[in-house]
Motif scaffolding. Structure first.
Motif, PDB file in Angstrom:
ATOM      1  N   MET A 136       7.931   5.372  -1.287  1.00 38.87           N
ATOM      2  CA  MET A 136       7.691   6.438  -0.323  1.00 38.87           C
ATOM      3  C   MET A 136       8.366   7.712  -0.807  1.00 38.87           C
ATOM      4  SD  MET A 136       8.602   6.552   3.734  1.00 38.87           S
ATOM      5  CE  MET A 136      10.377   6.721   3.444  1.00 38.87           C
ATOM      6  N   HIS A 137       7.656   8.816  -0.804  1.00 36.89           N
ATOM      7  CA  HIS A 137       8.213  10.098  -1.213  1.00 36.89           C
ATOM      8  C   HIS A 137       9.069  10.648  -0.079  1.00 36.89           C
ATOM      9  CE1 HIS A 137       8.549  14.140  -2.803  1.00 36.89           C
ATOM     10  NE2 HIS A 137       7.855  13.793  -3.873  1.00 36.89           N
ATOM     11  N   GLY A 138      10.298  11.021  -0.396  1.00 37.13           N
ATOM     12  CA  GLY A 138      11.215  11.506   0.629  1.00 37.13           C
ATOM     13  C   GLY A 138      10.657  12.656   1.439  1.00 37.13           C
ATOM     14  N   ALA A 139       9.897  13.532   0.785  1.00 38.01           N
ATOM     15  CA  ALA A 139       9.333  14.672   1.496  1.00 38.01           C
ATOM     16  C   ALA A 139       8.401  14.243   2.614  1.00 38.01           C
ATOM     17  CB  ALA A 139       8.601  15.588   0.514  1.00 38.01           C
ATOM     18  N   SER A 140       7.809  13.064   2.490  1.00 34.40           N
ATOM     19  CA  SER A 140       6.868  12.599   3.510  1.00 34.40           C
ATOM     20  C   SER A 140       7.513  12.449   4.880  1.00 34.40           C
ATOM     21  CB  SER A 140       6.259  11.254   3.091  1.00 34.40           C
ATOM     22  OG  SER A 140       5.501  11.371   1.918  1.00 34.40           O
ATOM     23  N   VAL A 141       8.822  12.172   4.894  1.00 31.91           N
ATOM     24  CA  VAL A 141       9.524  12.058   6.179  1.00 31.91           C
ATOM     25  C   VAL A 141      10.463  13.236   6.439  1.00 31.91           C
ATOM     26  CG1 VAL A 141       9.350   9.563   6.408  1.00 31.91           C
ATOM     27  CG2 VAL A 141      11.207  10.522   5.069  1.00 31.91           C
ATOM     28  N   ILE A 142      11.016  13.815   5.371  1.00 28.38           N
ATOM     29  CA  ILE A 142      11.938  14.945   5.550  1.00 28.38           C
ATOM     30  C   ILE A 142      11.215  16.155   6.123  1.00 28.38           C
ATOM     31  CG2 ILE A 142      13.341  16.635   4.281  1.00 28.38           C
ATOM     32  CD1 ILE A 142      14.144  14.308   2.416  1.00 28.38           C
ATOM     33  N   LEU A 143      10.016  16.421   5.605  1.00 28.07           N
ATOM     34  CA  LEU A 143       9.257  17.573   6.092  1.00 28.07           C
ATOM     35  C   LEU A 143       8.545  17.194   7.389  1.00 28.07           C
ATOM     36  CD1 LEU A 143       7.749  18.826   2.708  1.00 28.07           C
ATOM     37  CD2 LEU A 143       9.803  19.631   3.886  1.00 28.07           C
ATOM     38  N   GLY A 144       9.234  17.361   8.474  1.00 27.34           N
ATOM     39  CA  GLY A 144       8.691  17.012   9.780  1.00 27.34           C
ATOM     40  C   GLY A 144       9.547  16.026  10.545  1.00 27.34           C
TER      41      GLY A 144
ATOM     42  N   HIS B 107       0.841  -1.198   0.000  1.00 29.20           N
ATOM     43  CA  HIS B 107       0.000   0.000   0.000  1.00 29.20           C
ATOM     44  C   HIS B 107       0.875   1.247   0.000  1.00 29.20           C
ATOM     45  CE1 HIS B 107       0.898  -0.681   4.259  1.00 29.20           C
ATOM     46  NE2 HIS B 107       0.717   0.616   4.440  1.00 29.20           N
ATOM     47  N   ASP B 108       0.234   2.388  -0.181  1.00 33.67           N
ATOM     48  CA  ASP B 108       0.904   3.685  -0.222  1.00 33.67           C
ATOM     49  C   ASP B 108       0.920   4.279   1.182  1.00 33.67           C
ATOM     50  OD1 ASP B 108       1.889   6.184  -0.779  1.00 33.67           O
ATOM     51  OD2 ASP B 108       0.236   6.808  -2.081  1.00 33.67           O
ATOM     52  N   MET B 109       2.108   4.467   1.743  1.00 36.05           N
ATOM     53  CA  MET B 109       2.234   5.012   3.095  1.00 36.05           C
ATOM     54  C   MET B 109       2.150   6.534   3.139  1.00 36.05           C
ATOM     55  SD  MET B 109       5.298   2.770   4.768  1.00 36.05           S
ATOM     56  CE  MET B 109       6.498   3.285   3.515  1.00 36.05           C
ATOM     57  N   ASN B 110       2.390   7.195   2.013  1.00 39.79           N
ATOM     58  CA  ASN B 110       2.521   8.650   2.013  1.00 39.79           C
ATOM     59  C   ASN B 110       1.329   9.390   2.627  1.00 39.79           C
ATOM     60  OD1 ASN B 110       5.173   9.143   0.497  1.00 39.79           O
ATOM     61  ND2 ASN B 110       4.100   7.747  -0.866  1.00 39.79           N
ATOM     62  N   PRO B 111       0.083   9.021   2.304  1.00 40.13           N
ATOM     63  CA  PRO B 111      -1.036   9.746   2.912  1.00 40.13           C
ATOM     64  C   PRO B 111      -1.061   9.660   4.439  1.00 40.13           C
ATOM     65  CG  PRO B 111      -1.790   8.451   1.036  1.00 40.13           C
ATOM     66  CD  PRO B 111      -0.391   8.019   1.323  1.00 40.13           C
ATOM     67  N   TYR B 112      -0.646   8.521   4.978  1.00 37.77           N
ATOM     68  CA  TYR B 112      -0.667   8.360   6.431  1.00 37.77           C
ATOM     69  C   TYR B 112       0.426   9.183   7.104  1.00 37.77           C
ATOM     70  CZ  TYR B 112      -3.588   4.483   4.938  1.00 37.77           C
ATOM     71  OH  TYR B 112      -4.565   3.728   4.336  1.00 37.77           O
ATOM     72  N   LEU B 113       1.554   9.324   6.442  1.00 37.22           N
ATOM     73  CA  LEU B 113       2.650  10.096   7.033  1.00 37.22           C
ATOM     74  C   LEU B 113       2.293  11.565   7.208  1.00 37.22           C
ATOM     75  CD1 LEU B 113       5.610   8.394   5.164  1.00 37.22           C
ATOM     76  CD2 LEU B 113       5.172   8.304   7.628  1.00 37.22           C
ATOM     77  N   THR B 114       1.376  12.065   6.383  1.00 39.02           N
ATOM     78  CA  THR B 114       0.950  13.459   6.550  1.00 39.02           C
ATOM     79  C   THR B 114       0.215  13.669   7.865  1.00 39.02           C
ATOM     80  OG1 THR B 114      -1.205  13.161   5.460  1.00 39.02           O
ATOM     81  CG2 THR B 114       0.684  13.675   4.040  1.00 39.02           C
ATOM     82  N   LEU B 115      -0.253  12.583   8.476  1.00 36.67           N
ATOM     83  CA  LEU B 115      -1.022  12.698   9.709  1.00 36.67           C
ATOM     84  C   LEU B 115      -0.141  12.890  10.937  1.00 36.67           C
ATOM     85  CD1 LEU B 115      -3.535   9.774   9.048  1.00 36.67           C
ATOM     86  CD2 LEU B 115      -3.987  12.222   8.758  1.00 36.67           C
ATOM     87  N   LEU B 116       1.129  12.509  10.855  1.00 38.78           N
ATOM     88  CA  LEU B 116       2.013  12.543  12.013  1.00 38.78           C
ATOM     89  C   LEU B 116       2.461  13.956  12.367  1.00 38.78           C
ATOM     90  CD1 LEU B 116       4.417   9.547  11.276  1.00 38.78           C
ATOM     91  CD2 LEU B 116       2.747   9.666  13.150  1.00 38.78           C
ATOM     92  N   LYS B 117       2.601  14.191  13.669  1.00 41.38           N
ATOM     93  CA  LYS B 117       3.276  15.389  14.143  1.00 41.38           C
ATOM     94  C   LYS B 117       4.770  15.315  13.806  1.00 41.38           C
ATOM     95  CE  LYS B 117       0.454  16.021  18.356  1.00 41.38           C
ATOM     96  NZ  LYS B 117       0.517  15.968  19.842  1.00 41.38           N
ATOM     97  N   ARG B 118       5.445  16.419  13.962  1.00 35.84           N
ATOM     98  CA  ARG B 118       6.906  16.430  13.799  1.00 35.84           C
ATOM     99  C   ARG B 118       7.541  15.451  14.791  1.00 35.84           C
ATOM    100  NH1 ARG B 118      10.005  18.923  17.183  1.00 35.84           N
ATOM    101  NH2 ARG B 118       8.344  20.373  17.802  1.00 35.84           N
ATOM    102  N   ASP B 119       8.559  14.729  14.299  1.00 36.67           N
ATOM    103  CA  ASP B 119       9.363  13.813  15.120  1.00 36.67           C
ATOM    104  C   ASP B 119       8.587  12.583  15.617  1.00 36.67           C
ATOM    105  OD1 ASP B 119      11.868  15.117  15.007  1.00 36.67           O
ATOM    106  OD2 ASP B 119      11.245  16.516  16.566  1.00 36.67           O
ATOM    107  N   LYS B 120       7.456  12.281  15.019  1.00 40.27           N
ATOM    108  CA  LYS B 120       6.678  11.128  15.461  1.00 40.27           C
ATOM    109  C   LYS B 120       6.803   9.969  14.465  1.00 40.27           C
ATOM    110  CE  LYS B 120       5.395  13.275  19.125  1.00 40.27           C
ATOM    111  NZ  LYS B 120       5.989  12.885  20.453  1.00 40.27           N
ATOM    112  N   THR B 121       6.288   8.810  14.862  1.00 38.48           N
ATOM    113  CA  THR B 121       6.577   7.543  14.180  1.00 38.48           C
ATOM    114  C   THR B 121       5.319   6.840  13.700  1.00 38.48           C
ATOM    115  OG1 THR B 121       8.560   7.214  15.547  1.00 38.48           O
ATOM    116  CG2 THR B 121       7.631   5.258  14.506  1.00 38.48           C
TER     117      THR B 121
END
Length: 348
Positions: A277-285, A250-264
């Motif tokens: 996975m788009h790098g921005a999904s984890v880099i931004l935050g 599945h595509d994880m990117n939409p779910y990563l937008t839900l996280l606060k900064r520094d969360k998992t």
């Protein structure tokens, strides 16, 4: 050795059938367990059908075992005859590597011995699991089961339970945290129950509005429909932890937008390649994607004790051993709420 009845498959395309297997004689630290209940895990199906490769036949699945101690070796001190006990996904490890020394036997650097399809150190060949009349296990890998729990509904705690409990504890989910559980199935329904009992604000994240009512009955405070872009936008950057139980690519990117900064976000379901996975999904935050595999014996016992204190068990549907092939088809079609458990006396 003793010959007993079991249920297993002789090849990847064969139906499960009654077979005969051998169990070893007791070693000094061994516990012989008469199996009363055994949960049906999706991993059983993957192994029987060789979906992950490397399956050894015959496969005798089953690693969510509740039973009664029938005999103990001369050096066993932790268990007594007649006691109700559990056996989960592993029955041995090297006991000496750093992971084992840290009570994380599931990450044994020599490879944990799975309850089925692992390397049998005693009889040679591979291990046979809980779709059988009895099992012999070293006492280190046997678990105490709280007497207050419904035993048939306790069996899946040995896999579905610990698989969701371990990451919630490792990432220190606590009272007041906003926790999202992605996917409502055998794993997801336990994630909701545990996160709720730990005091978190629990949000069930699903594509299906049909699951909303069940999720709230299980303890979810809110339901987020992931296909609804406005709902996803409203929840962006607000979660302290995401437990992702989706069992397929599945595509994880939409779910990563839900996280606060520094969360998992922790993956526990999909043991296969995922969508890019788009790098921005984890880099931004500075967000993190991680994974977790069952839990060690110490942590599994802590989970069972927690369940005893809070009266937490799995939602199960009971079946006879002879109906296992139908149950496999229903699991594959997501047609169970939320775990099948075999009444093992039907094997006799």
């Amino acid at each position: 050795m003793k010959t007993i009845k079991a249920y297993g498959a002789k090849s990847s395309d064969a139906a499960l059938e009654e077979l005969k297997i051998e169990r070893r004689d007791l070693n000094p630290k061994d516990v012989k367990i008469k199996i009363d209940f055994c949960g049906v895990c999706h991993s059983d199906i993957h192994t029987v059908r060789n979906d992950w490769g490397g399956s050894k036949y015959p496969v005798i699945p089953g690693h969510e075992i509740i039973g009664t101690v029938e005999a103990i070796g001369d050096d066993v001190t932790a268990f007594k005859i007649g006691q109700t006990v559990g056996v989960g996904c592993m029955v041995d490890s090297c006991r000496s590597c750093p992971s084992c020394q840290d009570d994380l036997e599931q990450f044994c650097e020599e490879g944990m011995v799975g309850t089925y399809n692992g390397k049998d150190k005693h009889l040679g060949g591979h291990t046979f699991g809980g779709y059988s009349q009895e099992i012999v296990v070293d006492e280190h890998f046997v678990l105490n089961v709280p007497e207050s729990l419904d035993l048939k509904a306790t069996a899946p705690l040995l896999c579905a339970g610990i698989t969701t409990w371990s990451p919630l504890r490792h990432w220190n989910v606590k009272k007041g945290d906003k926790v999202g559980v992605v996917g409502l199935g055998g794993l997801g329904h336990m994630g909701i129950k545990f996160a709720n009992a730990l005091g978190a604000h629990v949000v069930m994240i699903t594509r299906s509005e049909d699951k909303a009512q069940d999720a709230k009955k299980l303890g979810a405070h809110e339901v987020l429909i992931s296909e609804d872009s406005q709902q996803m936008k409203n929840h962006a950057n607000s979660f302290d932890f995401l437990l992702n139980t989706i069992p397929v690519k599945h595509d994880m990117n939409p779910y990563l937008t839900l996280l606060k900064r520094d969360k998992t976000m922790c993956l526990v379901g999909a043991i296969e390649p995922l969508e890019p996975m788009h790098g921005a999904s984890v880099i931004l935050g500075r967000k993190r994607v991680s994974g977790s595999l069952i839990g060690g014996i110490k942590e599994t016992q802590e989970m069972l004790d927690f369940c005893g204190k809070h009266n937490i068990t799995c939602d199960v549907e009971m079946i006879d051993m002879q109906h296992i092939n139908d149950a496999y088809e229903r699991v594959t079609n997501s047609d169970v709420k939320y775990r099948f458990v075999i009444d093992m006396k039907t094997l006799k």
